[in-house]
Design an enzyme around this catalytic site. Structure first.
Site, PDB file in Angstrom:
ATOM      1  N   ALA A  32      27.675  -1.500  68.411  1.00 26.88           N
ATOM      2  CA  ALA A  32      26.734  -1.382  69.521  1.00 26.88           C
ATOM      3  C   ALA A  32      27.207  -0.830  70.833  1.00 26.88           C
ATOM      4  O   ALA A  32      27.289  -1.504  71.900  1.00 26.88           O
ATOM      5  CB  ALA A  32      26.096  -2.683  69.871  1.00 26.88           C
ATOM      6  N   HIS A  37      32.466   0.529  76.551  1.00 27.61           N
ATOM      7  CA  HIS A  37      33.342   0.918  75.171  1.00 27.61           C
ATOM      8  C   HIS A  37      33.899   2.461  75.326  1.00 27.61           C
ATOM      9  O   HIS A  37      34.779   2.671  75.256  1.00 27.61           O
ATOM     10  CB  HIS A  37      32.512   0.816  74.071  1.00 27.61           C
ATOM     11  CG  HIS A  37      32.005  -0.615  73.569  1.00 27.61           C
ATOM     12  ND1 HIS A  37      30.838  -0.928  73.458  1.00 27.61           N
ATOM     13  CD2 HIS A  37      32.781  -1.398  73.135  1.00 27.61           C
ATOM     14  CE1 HIS A  37      30.981  -2.044  73.113  1.00 27.61           C
ATOM     15  NE2 HIS A  37      32.030  -2.587  73.035  1.00 27.61           N
TER      16      HIS A  37
END
Ligand code: PAF
Length: 283
Positions: A32, A37
């Site tokens: 996800a 990230h």
């Protein structure tokens, strides 16, 4: 981008790259993927020759089974984001690869109580699972550098202790929190927020900024109780708001503590959010 599912092909590829003198950066995730990230991937690409990202939703770190069942899975989008971010290797193991049957992967180290504070208190067993999976992933990927986000402050503090106590060669690099324009810290769980709670959740960052602005003028206890009130006034349900020493994660002893952070966890409807801010860090 090469994708590996199994242990041996991944290990062989890493060994080959290392034999060619390449440095390996590693970004472990549960998928996800969001811009937070991707900022870790970017840092790894900048610092290392090869960036490996893993996607594995680790069941052993979920104390709440409902949270595990509801954890967002967006693998197709994740793969395309990773390709666009120039990731070299995606490691996407199955549960059997990470936890082979009849293999004890418990990590027996004394975390000096860090695992029982804050997140550990509200999510019993969570850090045991995190330490177990990160150790296993590090053993498989053998990276020179491990990239983790500042948002999970307690997580990286504990992982750093693990690296030190086990004398591991990997160096941890902590990457600052990536925020939405209105201040909400990026999290995979944000996509589960209702429209109302998405708007109200900005109070977490506001309460942290407030804490930073009055630290040293008001006592930590005064700041904590005002922040809790601010959060409750917006309809969120805080679990804790604490001003702590950034190394020990215990209450600050005096204003002369040179590493101080404010940490918060709160429920926004049925989504649990965490965030933090560094108040001061004098080396
Ligand atoms: O921060 C996370 O996403 C997870 O805790 C991690 C480090 C990937 C371990 O499962």
């Amino acid at each position: 981008m090469q994708i590996f599912v199994n242990e041996m092909p991944l290990k062989r590829r890493i060994a080959y790259l290392k034999s060619k003198g390449k440095t390996i950066g590693f970004v472990p995730t549960m998928g996800a993927l969001h811009k937070g990230h991707l900022s870790l991937i970017e840092k790894s690409n900048f610092r290392c020759d090869i960036t490996v990202c893993s996607i594995f939703v680790n069941p052993t770190q979920f104390n709440n089974k409902e949270d595990l069942v509801n954890y967002p899975i967006t693998i197709e989008e994740d793969i395309s984001k990773l390709k666009n971010a120039n990731t070299d290797i995606l490691f996407k193991p199955t549960e059997r690869v990470i936890y082979p049957p009849d293999t004890n992967l418990d990590v027996e180290i004394d975390l000096e109580g860090l695992d029982n504070l804050w997140e550990g208190k509200f999510r019993p067993g969570h850090f045991k699972g995190v330490v177990q999976v990160v150790k296993r992933l590090l053993d498989l990927v053998q990276p020179d550098f491990l990239f983790m986000g500042q948002k999970d402050f307690q997580q990286f503090t504990i992982i750093n202790m693990m690296l030190e106590k086990l004398n591991m060669a990997t160096k941890l690099i902590v990457v600052p929190i990536y925020r939405e324009k209105d201040g909400l810290a990026m999290s995979s769980r944000n996509i589960r927020l209702t429209k109302k709670f998405r708007e109200k959740s900005t109070i977490l960052y506001k309460s942290l900024v407030f804490a930073k602005s009055v630290y040293g003028v008001k006592t930590p206890e005064e700041i904590e109780s005002t922040a809790i009130r601010m959060i409750k006034d917006q309809g969120l349900n805080p679990e804790y708001f604490k001003i702590v020493n950034g190394e020990t994660l215990r209450s600050v002893v005096s204003v002369s503590d040179n590493f101080v952070i404010a940490i918060v966890a709160a429920w926004a409807g049925n989504v649990r959010l965490i965030d933090n801010i560094i108040i001061k860090h004098e080396k």
